[in-house]
Design an enzyme around this catalytic site. Structure first.
Site, PDB file in Angstrom:
ATOM      1  N   LYS A  76      -1.660   6.808   3.962  1.00  0.00           N
ATOM      2  CA  LYS A  76      -2.150   6.230   2.709  1.00  0.00           C
ATOM      3  C   LYS A  76      -1.945   7.263   1.615  1.00  0.00           C
ATOM      4  CE  LYS A  76      -4.375   2.418   1.312  1.00  0.00           C
ATOM      5  NZ  LYS A  76      -4.142   1.041   1.776  1.00  0.00           N
ATOM      6  N   GLY A 178      -9.853 -10.841  -6.828  1.00  0.00           N
ATOM      7  CA  GLY A 178      -8.608 -10.224  -7.264  1.00  0.00           C
ATOM      8  C   GLY A 178      -7.420 -10.769  -6.505  1.00  0.00           C
ATOM      9  N   LYS A 179      -6.493  -9.846  -6.178  1.00  0.00           N
ATOM     10  CA  LYS A 179      -5.234 -10.245  -5.554  1.00  0.00           C
ATOM     11  C   LYS A 179      -5.441 -11.141  -4.339  1.00  0.00           C
ATOM     12  CE  LYS A 179      -2.795  -5.879  -6.570  1.00  0.00           C
ATOM     13  NZ  LYS A 179      -2.109  -4.742  -5.913  1.00  0.00           N
TER      14      LYS A 179
END
Length: 352
Positions: A76, A178-179
């Site tokens: 990440k 959101g997304k």
């Protein structure tokens, strides 16, 4: 910053003074292959907070990729800053140079604060990037299959709890529109569920009220968890489940898209003690990484969707294993992921 200990293979601090880039790339494991995980662009309060987040997120990616059946390790990256103010072409390209410098040990993609168009810019400096736009041969918006996978995991949890793999007639609370949350809302409504939701963004709430007027909206996550719910779906940032929120839950299932939903070790036992069935976050939200991983071998949406559909079977397997072994589902999921990383990763010691 204080001294930290980690079981990660590699942690890289990246700084480009002229563009203002401050980033950290964490590679947790390459036992199954190159590490894959998105880039989070977020205004952390401190570098220590950014480091803590990237270490936790990269570990979660290793487990997520293992249980998704991918031949990829976990990593990440975080960029420390305000994406609305600090994001620029020079900054993203400088970040791409740092990704390239790792020589393929880490593939990046989108996450909170980054989008497919950002990955197209990053790709100007590195070939180790996924989640690109369709016009550049990429998979496009990975939230599409993230939401699809969460819905499949939720169906498996519903079957385990109530005997039927559907959310029809159930009330689902979504924290974060959101997304992913917006796509998940459609899946749930199409399945016959009722939805109550919240978001910190007024724009997201306006979108929900105009697109799906049948969705009930509340002012905060605190208010949401107090609603009479069958399923609670955290779909924003991590740490949604802690010592304060778990006792307030009315839902009998928790299944959402957010990473690192458990604020600290031990929360999984609090959920089990309250008879709340927790579908581990890194299992049900792996549709997005399945989508962007497919891009590495030449993206095919139908193939990626079919793979994401298997999240239903994986979630079901984990919940059954948890029941059989008398452990929380989060523990059962960790055991399965660690087993695959150990058993398949060991094969790399056989020289060819």
């Amino acid at each position: 910053m204080g001294v930290f200990t980690t079981s990660h293979e590699q942690v890289v601090f990246c700084h480009d003074r002229q563009s203002g880039l401050r980033a950290i790339i964490a590679v947790y494991s390459t036992a199954l292959g190159p590490a894959l995980g998105g880039t989070r662009f977020y205004p952390y309060a401190s570098e220590e907070d950014a480091l803590h987040d990237v270490l936790e997120l990269s570990r979660g990616m290793a487990y997520k990729n293992a249980l998704a059946g991918l031949d990829l390790g976990g990593g990440k990256a975080v960029i420390w800053g305000d994406p609305d103010k600090d994001k620029s072409e020079p900054l993203l390209r400088a970040y791409g140079r740092f990704v390239q410098s790792l020589g393929g040990r880490y593939y990046t993609a989108c996450d909170v604060g980054t989008y497919v168009q950002d990955m197209d810019v990053v790709a100007k400096e590195t070939r180790f990037v996924t989640g690109r736009s369709e016009s550049h041969g990429g998979a496009g918006d990975s939230s599409v299959l993230t939401a699809y996978g969460v819905f499949q995991g939720m169906r498996a949890a519903a079957e385990h709890r109530w005997g039927s793999p559907t959310l029809a007639g159930r009330r689902v609370g979504i924290a974060g529109l959101g997304k992913v949350g917006k796509h998940l809302t459609k899946h749930l409504l199409d399945d016959g569920a009722s939805v109550v939701a919240t978001d910190v963004s007024a724009r997201a709430l306006d979108w929900a009220s105009s697109t799906y007027p049948q969705v009930d909206l509340v002012d905060s996550s605190d208010e949401l968890i107090r609603q009479q719910l069958d399923v609670y779906a955290p779909c924003a940032l991590g740490g949604a489940l802690d010592d304060e929120t778990v006792p307030l839950l009315t839902a009998k299932i928790v299944a959402g898209a957010a990473n690192n939903q458990l604020a600290h070790p031990g929360v999984e036992k609090l959920l089990a003690d309250r008879d709340v069935l927790y579908a581990p976050d890194y299992v049900v939200n792996s549709g997005g990484v399945i989508q962007v991983a497919d891009e590495i071998e030449g993206f095919n949406f139908a193939r990626a969707k079919e793979r994401a559909g298997r999240i239903y079977d994986t979630t079901k397997q984990i919940l059954q294993l948890a029941t059989a072994e008398g452990v929380p589902p989060a523990v059962a999921a960790d055991r399965l992921a660690e087993r695959r990383m150990a058993e398949v990763g060991r094969l790399r010691t056989i020289l060819v």
